[in-house]
Design a protein around this motif. Structure first.
Motif, PDB file in Angstrom:
ATOM      1  N   HIS A  54       0.853  -1.205   0.000  1.00 33.28           N
ATOM      2  CA  HIS A  54       0.000   0.000   0.000  1.00 33.28           C
ATOM      3  C   HIS A  54       0.886   1.251   0.000  1.00 33.28           C
ATOM      4  CE1 HIS A  54       1.244  -0.118   4.178  1.00 33.28           C
ATOM      5  NE2 HIS A  54       0.887   1.166   4.265  1.00 33.28           N
ATOM      6  N   ASP A  56       0.859   5.370   1.793  1.00 34.20           N
ATOM      7  CA  ASP A  56       0.125   6.257   2.716  1.00 34.20           C
ATOM      8  C   ASP A  56      -0.265   7.534   1.959  1.00 34.20           C
ATOM      9  OD1 ASP A  56       1.077   4.291   4.325  1.00 34.20           O
ATOM     10  OD2 ASP A  56       1.807   5.623   5.912  1.00 34.20           O
ATOM     11  N   HIS A  81       4.690   0.422  -0.213  1.00 33.27           N
ATOM     12  CA  HIS A  81       5.526  -0.319   0.752  1.00 33.27           C
ATOM     13  C   HIS A  81       4.722  -1.463   1.352  1.00 33.27           C
ATOM     14  CE1 HIS A  81       3.798   3.169   2.929  1.00 33.27           C
ATOM     15  NE2 HIS A  81       3.642   2.320   3.945  1.00 33.27           N
TER      16      HIS A  81
HETATM   17 FE   LIG Z   1       2.136   2.531   5.427  1.00 32.36          FE
END
Ligand SMILES: [Fe+2]
Ligand SMILES: O=C(O)CCC(=O)C(=O)O
Length: 603
Positions: free
Chosen positions: A31, A33, A88
């Motif tokens: 995913h 952020d 990541h």
């Molecule tokens: Fe993350």
């Protein structure tokens, strides 16, 4: 990742996310952020506790992978911007048995869903928004403003992570003297389009890129390029680029001759030397034309329509189309006082002196044959008193004075109708994004409609507008010419009294001799010299006259160096080296010197 970008950025950390991993089976799926609620400038700090693990990073575009080991009690930092590029994850098996906690610190707030970054030139200077230090567009829309005087200064990286990107840039590009024709403007536009592509590529989480039309300036010549640029935004960018939102400007306004002149009349009074910005006063004129008066305009329009109906069916005015030679029975004395032949130009007959006048010459250009015919009892400016003499004579108490008072009252009464009708026509075209020929004609027609009631007033208005426009235009033309000239001479220096090469020598030899003079006598190394030449022609009547030697240097910086910051200086060999100034700058310098001299004499 982007060394020129601050890695650890400022927004205060207000959230901590705790993850607990239990045992070697634990993992965290791939995913990034990049939630819109994370501040676009926030860094992301993660502390590992309990045991170590490997974080795997995948670059989305290329698929290339790298990993970072995070021991117990260590910290790793990611920028928010990197989230637009990398994913990541923690793969299964990267941790051993036991518990790992991670604490992730970020700046998060739901208002950042609408975060906005504006990138633009000096026209964005009064727009304030962003964090509290910079003002705000509203609590719901935090953002940043980035400075980009030219399109090339737009940095796509700085847009990364912002939900909305607003671009207002281009005027300084098209203002450049080398941007001459529509194609040059299109090149500037292409550069902007490329930037937009880069922004969208780099920042997938950006929802929309808003592109603002360029604002008109006080420079009428530049406004033509403004129109060309805006037209490209409208016809190319907007239909072809998904997720590009269009921010309407005022380009239609400057399409219209009458209104452009009116605008320049208003704007010229404020900030005379700044041709680029409308300033607050100019902005107010534009805004006033669009918003404030709308209600009044609607009311007045109804009245004007009724008046126009009432006036329909009056006797028609005589109209004539060039060539005048085909006219039987009209001597050149009957014809327009300009005495110029204008092919296809319409003319209108003055009802008092029966002379024909070119529409162009009386400020009615643009009216159709039908419109001219419908002008009632049209009089030329010779027969109809101009407003200035009118005002002077109005104070007399003669019987014709009383008549004029009546006319004046009549004119005063019609004034608001003219204004309102034209404003309404403008409003109609303003709601469209690009003004067509028909739209402009619509405005002129509305003028003509009012003209049926009092075409004298129309002529006065047109004459006034034209004369002010002429002044503005001639100043602008001169300034433009100076600009071009200055640009041409930017990297030149001039040397006076430099000995002329041998008359008999070939052109090549002469150039060589002049170049040798540069290096051997003046001391300017040849590596700094692009070329050199003599200004003007040899005058046989003045055998002693030495033509100035113009030296084009490799860069502008060298000019500053070789003229001691532009002041000019005398070399050891006794020759003066000065900047190569355009005529306007030479004159300005001369006047300044004169003033200094007079001041010194007085003291
Ligand atoms: Fe993350
Ligand atoms: O546990 C970690 O180190 C990563 C945590 C993480 O990436 C997240 O919570 O988004």
């Amino acid at each position: 990742m982007y060394p020129d970008q601050p890695y650890l950025t400022v927004p205060e950390i207000n959230s901590c996310l705790v993850n607990k991993y239990e045992g070697s089976e634990s993992y965290l799926p791939k995913h990034s952020d990049c939630e819109v609620s994370i501040h676009p400038e926030s860094s992301i700090f993660t502390i590992s506790l309990g045991q170590s693990c490997d974080i795997k990073f995948t670059e989305r575009e290329s698929g290339s992978v790298s990993s970072q080991s995070c021991p117990d009690r260590s910290l790793y930092v990611m920028s928010r911007r990197s989230q637009e590029v990398f994913d990541h994850e923690i793969e299964q098996g990267s941790m051993s048995d036991g518990t790992r906690y991670s604490l992730t610190f970020r700046c998060v707030s739901w208002t950042h869903k609408n975060s906005t970054c504006m990138i633009g030139d000096s026209n964005t200077r009064f727009l304030r928004f962003g964090s509290h230090r910079r003002g705000t567009f509203g609590e719901q829309m935090p953002g940043q403003k980035f400075w980009a005087p030219k399109i090339r200064d737009i940095d796509p990286v700085s847009c990364m992570g912002y939900s909305n990107v607003v671009l207002l840039c281009g005027i300084n590009d098209i203002k450049e003297s080398h941007v001459q024709c529509e194609k040059d403007v299109a090149d500037c536009y292409a550069e902007l389009k490329l930037k937009i592509k880069q922004i969208k590529l780099l920042s997938p989480s950006t929802k929309a890129v808003f592109v603002c039309q360029l604002l008109p300036t006080k420079d009428l010549t530049l406004n033509r390029k403004v129109n060309d640029f805006n037209r490209l935004l409208h016809f190319d960018l907007f239909p072809t680029c998904k997720d590009v939102e269009f921010v309407e400007g005022f380009n239609q306004f400057v399409c219209n001759r009458v209104l452009a002149a009116e605008l320049s009349m208003h704007l010229d009074r404020h900030g005379r030397f700044d041709m680029l910005h409308l300033n607050r006063a100019g902005g107010r004129v534009l805004a006033g034309m669009t918003d404030d008066k709308m209600k009044k305009i609607d009311d007045q329009l109804k009245k004007t329509k009724a008046d126009t109906k009432r006036l329909a069916g009056r006797p028609r005015n005589k109209v004539l189309r060039s060539p005048q030679k085909s006219l039987t029975g009209s001597s050149s004395d009957d014809y327009c006082p300009c005495k110029k032949y204008m092919e296809g130009e319409l003319s209108v007959e003055c009802q008092s002196c029966l002379k024909f006048w070119h529409l162009y010459c009386v400020g009615l250009k643009g009216l159709s044959e039908e419109m001219v015919e419908s002008l009632e009892n049209w009089q030329c400016s010779d027969c109809y008193l101009c407003p200035h003499s009118y005002k002077e004579k109005i104070t007399s108490t003669s019987s014709s004075g009383t008549m004029k008072v009546m006319i004046r009252d009549e004119l005063n009464a019609i004034q608001p109708v003219i204004k309102v009708t034209v404003e309404n026509a403008v409003r109609n075209i303003l709601s469209k994004s690009v003004c067509s020929k028909e739209d402009v004609e619509g405005v002129v027609k509305s003028y003509a409609a009012v003209a049926r009631e009092s075409q004298k007033e129309v002529i006065q208005q047109a004459a006034l507008a034209q004369s002010s426009k002429k002044v503005v235009e001639s100043v602008v033309r001169q300034m433009d010419a100076d600009k071009v000239e200055r640009e041409k001479r930017r990297s030149n220096v001039v040397v006076l009294s430099a000995p002329e090469p041998e008359k008999e020598a070939s052109a090549e030899q002469k150039k060589k001799e002049d170049k040798n003079f540069c290096s051997n006598v003046l001391g300017i190394p040849l590596k700094d010299v692009e070329t050199c030449w003599r200004a003007g022609k040899i005058d046989v009547s003045k055998p002693d006259y030495l033509r100035p030697l113009v030296i084009k240097l490799k860069s502008e910086g060298l000019v500053e160096e070789w003229t001691k910051d532009g002041k000019g200086y005398k070399t050891e060999s006794g020759f003066w080296i000065n900047k190569d100034l355009c005529a306007a700058d030479r004159k300005a310098n001369f006047l300044a010197r004169e003033q200094r001299r007079t001041r010194l004499q007085k003291t």
